[in-house]
Design a protein around this motif. Structure first.
Motif, PDB file in Angstrom:
ATOM      1  N   ASP A 582       1.169  -0.902  -0.091  1.00  0.00           N
ATOM      2  CA  ASP A 582       0.185  -0.127   0.068  1.00  0.00           C
ATOM      3  C   ASP A 582       1.011   1.192  -0.042  1.00  0.00           C
ATOM      4  N   GLU A 583       1.979   1.343   1.096  1.00  0.00           N
ATOM      5  CA  GLU A 583       2.691   2.671   1.303  1.00  0.00           C
ATOM      6  C   GLU A 583       3.303   2.539  -0.473  1.00  0.00           C
ATOM      7  N   ILE A 584       4.023   1.409  -0.573  1.00  0.00           N
ATOM      8  CA  ILE A 584       4.773   1.318  -2.567  1.00  0.00           C
ATOM      9  C   ILE A 584       3.805   1.816  -3.476  1.00  0.00           C
ATOM     10  N   VAL A 585       3.019   1.302  -3.552  1.00  0.00           N
ATOM     11  CA  VAL A 585       1.733   1.955  -4.382  1.00  0.00           C
ATOM     12  C   VAL A 585       1.588   3.217  -5.021  1.00  0.00           C
ATOM     13  N   LYS A 586       1.267   3.671  -2.908  1.00  0.00           N
ATOM     14  CA  LYS A 586       0.757   5.134  -3.331  1.00  0.00           C
ATOM     15  C   LYS A 586       1.806   6.285  -3.386  1.00  0.00           C
ATOM     16  N   ASN A 587       2.498   5.990  -2.652  1.00  0.00           N
ATOM     17  CA  ASN A 587       4.212   6.654  -3.065  1.00  0.00           C
ATOM     18  C   ASN A 587       4.746   6.519  -4.371  1.00  0.00           C
ATOM     19  N   THR A 588       4.454   5.756  -5.131  1.00  0.00           N
ATOM     20  CA  THR A 588       4.853   5.877  -6.480  1.00  0.00           C
ATOM     21  C   THR A 588       4.013   6.661  -7.366  1.00  0.00           C
ATOM     22  N   TYR A 589       2.730   6.910  -7.206  1.00  0.00           N
ATOM     23  CA  TYR A 589       1.798   7.667  -7.883  1.00  0.00           C
ATOM     24  C   TYR A 589       1.396   9.271  -7.311  1.00  0.00           C
ATOM     25  N   ARG A 590       1.983   9.196  -6.328  1.00  0.00           N
ATOM     26  CA  ARG A 590       2.267  10.539  -5.177  1.00  0.00           C
ATOM     27  C   ARG A 590       3.493  11.125  -6.659  1.00  0.00           C
ATOM     28  N   THR A 591       4.798  10.186  -6.555  1.00  0.00           N
ATOM     29  CA  THR A 591       6.024  10.919  -6.701  1.00  0.00           C
ATOM     30  C   THR A 591       5.284  11.071  -8.609  1.00  0.00           C
ATOM     31  N   LEU A 592       4.888  10.355  -9.442  1.00  0.00           N
ATOM     32  CA  LEU A 592       4.864  10.494 -10.855  1.00  0.00           C
ATOM     33  C   LEU A 592       3.571  11.812 -10.709  1.00  0.00           C
ATOM     34  N   MET A 593       2.695  11.861  -9.902  1.00  0.00           N
ATOM     35  CA  MET A 593       1.380  12.836  -9.481  1.00  0.00           C
ATOM     36  C   MET A 593       2.526  13.776  -9.861  1.00  0.00           C
ATOM     37  N   THR A 594       3.437  14.129  -9.374  1.00  0.00           N
ATOM     38  CA  THR A 594       4.485  15.744  -8.669  1.00  0.00           C
ATOM     39  C   THR A 594       5.547  15.638  -9.790  1.00  0.00           C
ATOM     40  N   ARG A 595       5.785  15.415 -10.823  1.00  0.00           N
ATOM     41  CA  ARG A 595       6.702  15.408 -11.599  1.00  0.00           C
ATOM     42  C   ARG A 595       6.582  16.271 -12.490  1.00  0.00           C
ATOM     43  N   GLY A 596       5.573  16.893 -12.677  1.00  0.00           N
ATOM     44  CA  GLY A 596       4.782  18.047 -13.934  1.00  0.00           C
ATOM     45  C   GLY A 596       5.242  19.744 -13.485  1.00  0.00           C
ATOM     46  N   MET A 597       6.245  20.697 -13.526  1.00  0.00           N
ATOM     47  CA  MET A 597       6.001  21.551 -13.278  1.00  0.00           C
ATOM     48  C   MET A 597       5.051  22.707 -13.205  1.00  0.00           C
ATOM     49  N   LYS A 598       4.053  22.239 -14.456  1.00  0.00           N
ATOM     50  CA  LYS A 598       2.717  23.343 -14.922  1.00  0.00           C
ATOM     51  C   LYS A 598       1.497  22.660 -15.160  1.00  0.00           C
ATOM     52  N   GLY A 599       1.590  21.106 -15.182  1.00  0.00           N
ATOM     53  CA  GLY A 599       0.317  20.287 -15.705  1.00  0.00           C
ATOM     54  C   GLY A 599       0.572  18.968 -14.585  1.00  0.00           C
ATOM     55  N   CYS A 600      -0.761  18.106 -14.812  1.00  0.00           N
ATOM     56  CA  CYS A 600      -0.648  16.732 -14.713  1.00  0.00           C
ATOM     57  C   CYS A 600      -1.485  16.125 -14.871  1.00  0.00           C
ATOM     58  N   PHE A 601      -1.745  15.495 -15.615  1.00  0.00           N
ATOM     59  CA  PHE A 601      -3.235  15.121 -16.635  1.00  0.00           C
ATOM     60  C   PHE A 601      -3.366  12.912 -15.967  1.00  0.00           C
ATOM     61  N   VAL A 602      -4.424  12.565 -15.898  1.00  0.00           N
ATOM     62  CA  VAL A 602      -4.531  12.050 -15.208  1.00  0.00           C
ATOM     63  C   VAL A 602      -5.842  10.732 -16.180  1.00  0.00           C
ATOM     64  N   PHE A 603      -5.356   9.366 -16.241  1.00  0.00           N
ATOM     65  CA  PHE A 603      -6.052   8.157 -16.285  1.00  0.00           C
ATOM     66  C   PHE A 603      -5.806   7.128 -15.679  1.00  0.00           C
ATOM     67  N   CYS A 604      -7.238   6.734 -14.989  1.00  0.00           N
ATOM     68  CA  CYS A 604      -6.921   5.281 -14.793  1.00  0.00           C
ATOM     69  C   CYS A 604      -7.697   4.312 -15.311  1.00  0.00           C
ATOM     70  N   THR A 605      -6.746   3.277 -15.503  1.00  0.00           N
ATOM     71  CA  THR A 605      -7.182   2.158 -16.307  1.00  0.00           C
ATOM     72  C   THR A 605      -8.723   1.226 -15.686  1.00  0.00           C
ATOM     73  N   ASP A 606      -9.211   1.924 -14.822  1.00  0.00           N
ATOM     74  CA  ASP A 606     -10.631   1.120 -13.844  1.00  0.00           C
ATOM     75  C   ASP A 606     -11.033   2.326 -14.091  1.00  0.00           C
ATOM     76  N   PRO A 607     -12.594   1.728 -14.507  1.00  0.00           N
ATOM     77  CA  PRO A 607     -13.905   3.118 -14.831  1.00  0.00           C
ATOM     78  C   PRO A 607     -14.539   3.499 -13.396  1.00  0.00           C
ATOM     79  N   GLU A 608     -14.345   2.295 -12.798  1.00  0.00           N
ATOM     80  CA  GLU A 608     -14.836   2.982 -11.524  1.00  0.00           C
ATOM     81  C   GLU A 608     -13.769   4.504 -11.038  1.00  0.00           C
ATOM     82  N   THR A 609     -12.687   3.721 -10.903  1.00  0.00           N
ATOM     83  CA  THR A 609     -11.815   4.912 -10.064  1.00  0.00           C
ATOM     84  C   THR A 609     -11.297   5.959 -10.820  1.00  0.00           C
ATOM     85  N   ASN A 610     -11.428   6.175 -12.179  1.00  0.00           N
ATOM     86  CA  ASN A 610     -11.549   7.185 -13.216  1.00  0.00           C
ATOM     87  C   ASN A 610     -12.610   8.335 -13.059  1.00  0.00           C
TER      88      ASN A 610
END
Length: 795
Positions: A582-610
């Motif tokens: 749980d810690e590693i998966v969440k930290n991974t997406y936290r890190t990915l979602m904070t790479r952008g200086m101007k913006g972040c776009f997200v798509f979730c493969t699971d429809p309910e999650t998206n």
């Protein structure tokens, strides 16, 4: 963004009537959707009384501009007080005043620009007020093109109105800083007034601060682009506040370590707080002092990127002597280096070698190899089961080796639009910690959820003009193309989408490779680096059910070493496995979602999650009804709901931000307040009332005017005034994704005779200087949403 602005005369009146703090607080709540601590409100009341007394000097023109709490673009910093106007030579000037309530201070002779003062219940080291004021002026100069192109003078100073003894702040050791930004204490009120009069002799006739606030922001410089300049001894980044303290502390510890005990410095900071900038700056400065120093990281990607930027300017042997992997010190002799600067230290492993079976412990080996070890840590970026670089582990080894430990924190934010709020929102969104930041109303950052991976790709490719936009994903798909160059790795057949992981030939240089915008990177190729825009695919390892995030490390690819052994651990110790994953998966997406200086776009493969992410990420307008306090100067009375006959005797009233969203059926009486229809206006279904704020259309619509619009108009819009919304718009007046402008479009016909927009121009009509057309090209034009067509003003 400026929280408060007025002419000098109005500012003095607001202070005299003891309402200045209320006005500032109201604007904080209105513009940032948040409040501030009572202590800060008290500081406004106190400090601004002193500034008001200074403003009583009649030689300071009544029409000089006063601006408070100016938010420096692309940072999390605010400037206390700015006086704007023109000097004797009629040069436009803004005097920046850093206000401090300090009463005591002690000079630090061995740290440049650092001073000690009581803060937060004890004596602390902090940047000297003159250095702070100067750096803030430098940041504005760096980021704001209006300041540079129009040769606007920025004059910084500091005012410590509670301090009676100025010997510490004016110690000769601070002369390089006080010469650039003089510091004034309590008995210097007359001197400060003279200083203000010297630089602001005439009033602010052209709304100087308004033009600065709405001027074009220069793109932020990336560390990768600046590393050569920095290692050549040039200043590429201005270090502010806590960054400056950490830098000077590291230099002092490096000197101390050569003379006595081994030193360890732990610098903790979240994404975008300047850890890597500090590391490279220290590498340059310590190397210049002939100290054997190396930049160390567990992740190969940042090392490879920095080395690539230096190739051709530095000898290969010199480059290899500056950058090393964290497993390189197993056989290093004790004290081989003066300093080792360990970036992304949370990624350190216990063992080294290809099979993770060599050495004793990377932290121990690094500490033994250097007199000074600096560990830059963000424990929320631990993304593999083998990551052991916690503060506790570093302290444990320092104690065993007899090293002195110093710990510092970084809070200044330079990524994600300079928004601490966005980082807190991501933590709340991913249910990492409860931050109370459950919306994005106060966040000036482009964060969107898209409906498909194709839309994600299109968004990133369209923003890759500077080769600084990339797609990334959780490592949930096997890397088949590693052996078969034509194989697709990430396949989503339900969306007719396929893509490859970053190409083997690019390796750690994926973030720089010319065509890699078409591939998808993972945590291993992007951690430690930054982009302008990042597109994140959230895979099946993170889903949402009934509002709760569920993670499963077993959904990761078996080729991902981040969670190697997790399946076995699930069988042997399910609770531990679930907690670790749980810690590693969440930290991974936290890190990915904070790479952008101007913006972040997200798509979730699971429809309910998206769908859930879309609901959370959209800027909420949970209560579109405006309260009575929001109806300033509404020219007609509100009606009780029992009296309302929609569009016969009443018109719906919306806040502009709400109107610019997808508000519901305008005839839904319970969803909005209703204003009495003017007798002279023939109303019709779809009409709504809102207030237009700003000066961009003041030739036709003065700022603050209540207007009638026709919702979602049909037919041609050419030449009409419209209220529009677009993801790429940042309105000069509101900072929002909506604007009111005159509409012009250019069209062409395709082979089938169907018309399409080749360009849309949204034109301001203002008497003020500085407003520019907003131009949308063919691709961007398709996403423009016309919310309403202007009908008339109501006053």
């Amino acid at each position: 963004m400026i929280v408060y602005t007025a002419k000098k005369k109005a500012f003095i009146e607001d202070v005299r009537l003891n309402r200045i703090h209320e006005k500032i607080l109201l604007e904080f709540r209105r513009r940032l959707s948040r409040s501030v601590a009572a202590k800060e409100v008290d500081s406004w009341r106190h400090s601004l009384q002193f500034m008001s007394n200074l403003m009583l000097d009649q030689a300071i023109p009544d029409d000089a501009g006063v601006s408070l709490e100016y938010h420096i673009p692309l940072t999390s910093k605010r400037i206390d007080f700015i006086l704007s106007g023109a000097n004797e030579q009629r040069q436009e000037t803004a005097v920046i005043v850093e206000l401090k309530q300090w009463q005591q201070a002690e000079p630090l002779l061995h740290k440049d620009g650092i001073i000690r003062t009581p803060l937060g219940g004890g004596w602390r080291e902090t940047s000297h007020p003159s250095y702070q004021a100067w750096t803030y002026a430098s940041l504005i100069r760096d980021y704001n093109e209006t300041v540079r192109t129009e040769s606007i003078r920025l004059v910084p100073c500091a005012y410590l109105h509670n301090m009676d003894d100025g010997s510490a702040v004016n110690d000769p050791v601070y002369a390089p800083h006080t010469s650039r930004a003089p510091v004034f204490i309590s008995r210097d009120a007359e001197r400060l007034a003279d200083f203000l009069k010297q630089h602001v002799r005439y009033g602010d006739e052209r709304d100087l601060l308004y033009r600065i606030e709405n001027g074009r922001i220069r793109p932020s410089r990336s560390l990768a682009d600046a590393v050569l300049t920095m290692l050549q001894g040039n200043d590429a980044f201005v270090m502010i506040d806590d960054q400056k303290v950490a830098f000077e502390t590291a230099l002092e510890l490096a000197h101390r370590a050569q003379q006595g005990k081994r030193q360890v410095l732990i610098v903790e900071g979240g994404p975008g707080t300047g850890k890597s900038v500090l590391a490279i700056n220290l590498l340059a400065r310590l190397t210049d002092r002939d100290m054997a120093t190396q930049y160390v990281s567990r992740n190969a990607a940042p090392r490879a990127v920095y080395e690539a930027q230096l190739t051709g300017s530095f000898k290969k042997s010199r480059i290899s002597n500056m950058f090393r992997g964290s497993g390189s010190f197993m056989d290093a002799a004790p004290d081989s280096f003066g300093a080792l600067l360990v970036d992304e230290a949370h990624r350190l492993n216990e063992k080294s070698g290809l099979y993770g079976n060599q050495g004793e412990h990377q932290i121990k080996e690094i500490m033994q190899a250097a007199r000074l070890s600096v560990f830059f840590v963000d424990e929320a970026q631990r993304v593999t089961l083998k990551d052991v670089g916690s503060r506790a582990e570093i302290r444990r080894w320092a104690e065993r080796l007899g090293a002195e430990v110093t710990e510092l924190g970084l809070a200044s934010q330079f990524r994600c639009g300079g928004s601490d709020g966005y980082l807190a929102f991501v933590d709340q969104l991913l249910q990492i910690r409860n931050t109370a930041n459950d919306d994005l109303e106060s966040v000036d950052y482009d964060i969107q959820v898209v409906d498909s991976p194709q839309a994600l790709r299109q968004a990133i490719v369209s923003r890759n003009a500077n080769n600084r936009a990339r797609m990334v994903a959780g490592y949930c798909w096997d890397w088949k193309s590693k052996k078969d160059p034509v194989a697709m790795d990430i396949e989503l057949p339900e969306h007719d989408f396929a893509a490859q992981w970053n190409l083997t030939r690019d390796g750690s240089l994926w973030a720089l490779a010319e065509h890699s915008v078409e591939q998808i990177g993972c945590i291993h190729t992007i951690q430690g680096l930054e982009l302008d825009y990042v597109g994140v695919i959230i895979g099946p390892d993170l889903i949402v059910r009934d509002g709760e995030i569920q993670t499963d490390g077993r959904k990761r690819s078996s080729m991902d070493r981040s969670v190697r052994g997790i399946r076995k651990l699930y069988k042997e110790d399910p609770e531990t496995a679930k907690r670790e994953a749980d810690e590693i998966v969440k930290n991974t997406y936290r890190t990915l979602m904070t790479r952008g200086m101007k913006g972040c776009f997200v798509f979730c493969t699971d429809p309910e999650t998206n769908a859930w992410f879309r609901e959370q990420i959209q800027t909420p307008s949970a209560n579109p009804v405006m309260r009575a306090a929001d109806y300033e100067a509404l020219p007609y009375p509100l009606l009780d709901l029992e009296e309302v006959v929609p569009f016969e005797n009443a018109l719906p009233v919306y806040d502009l931000a709400v109107a610019a969203g997808e508000f519901s059926d305008p005839q839904a009486v319970e969803d909005c307040d209703w204003m009495q229809r003017p007798d002279w206006l023939k109303a019709e279904p779809g009409h709504f009332v809102t207030r237009v704020v700003g000066e961009s259309m003041n030739q036709r619509i003065p700022s603050g005017t209540w207007c009638v619009f026709r919702a979602k108009p049909a037919g041609s819009r050419e030449g009409k005034i419209v209220l529009v919304s677009h993801r790429d718009i940042q309105d000069a007046d509101t900072g929002g994704r909506y604007t009111v402008k005159r509409y012009h479009s250019e069209k062409s016909a395709d082979d089938d005779g169907q018309w399409y927009h080749t360009r849309i121009v949204l034109k301001p009509e203002s008497r003020l200087f500085g407003y520019r057309n907003i131009e949308l090209t063919e691709d961007a034009a398709s996403d423009l949403q016309v919310i309403g067509e202007f009908v008339t003003t109501l006053s």
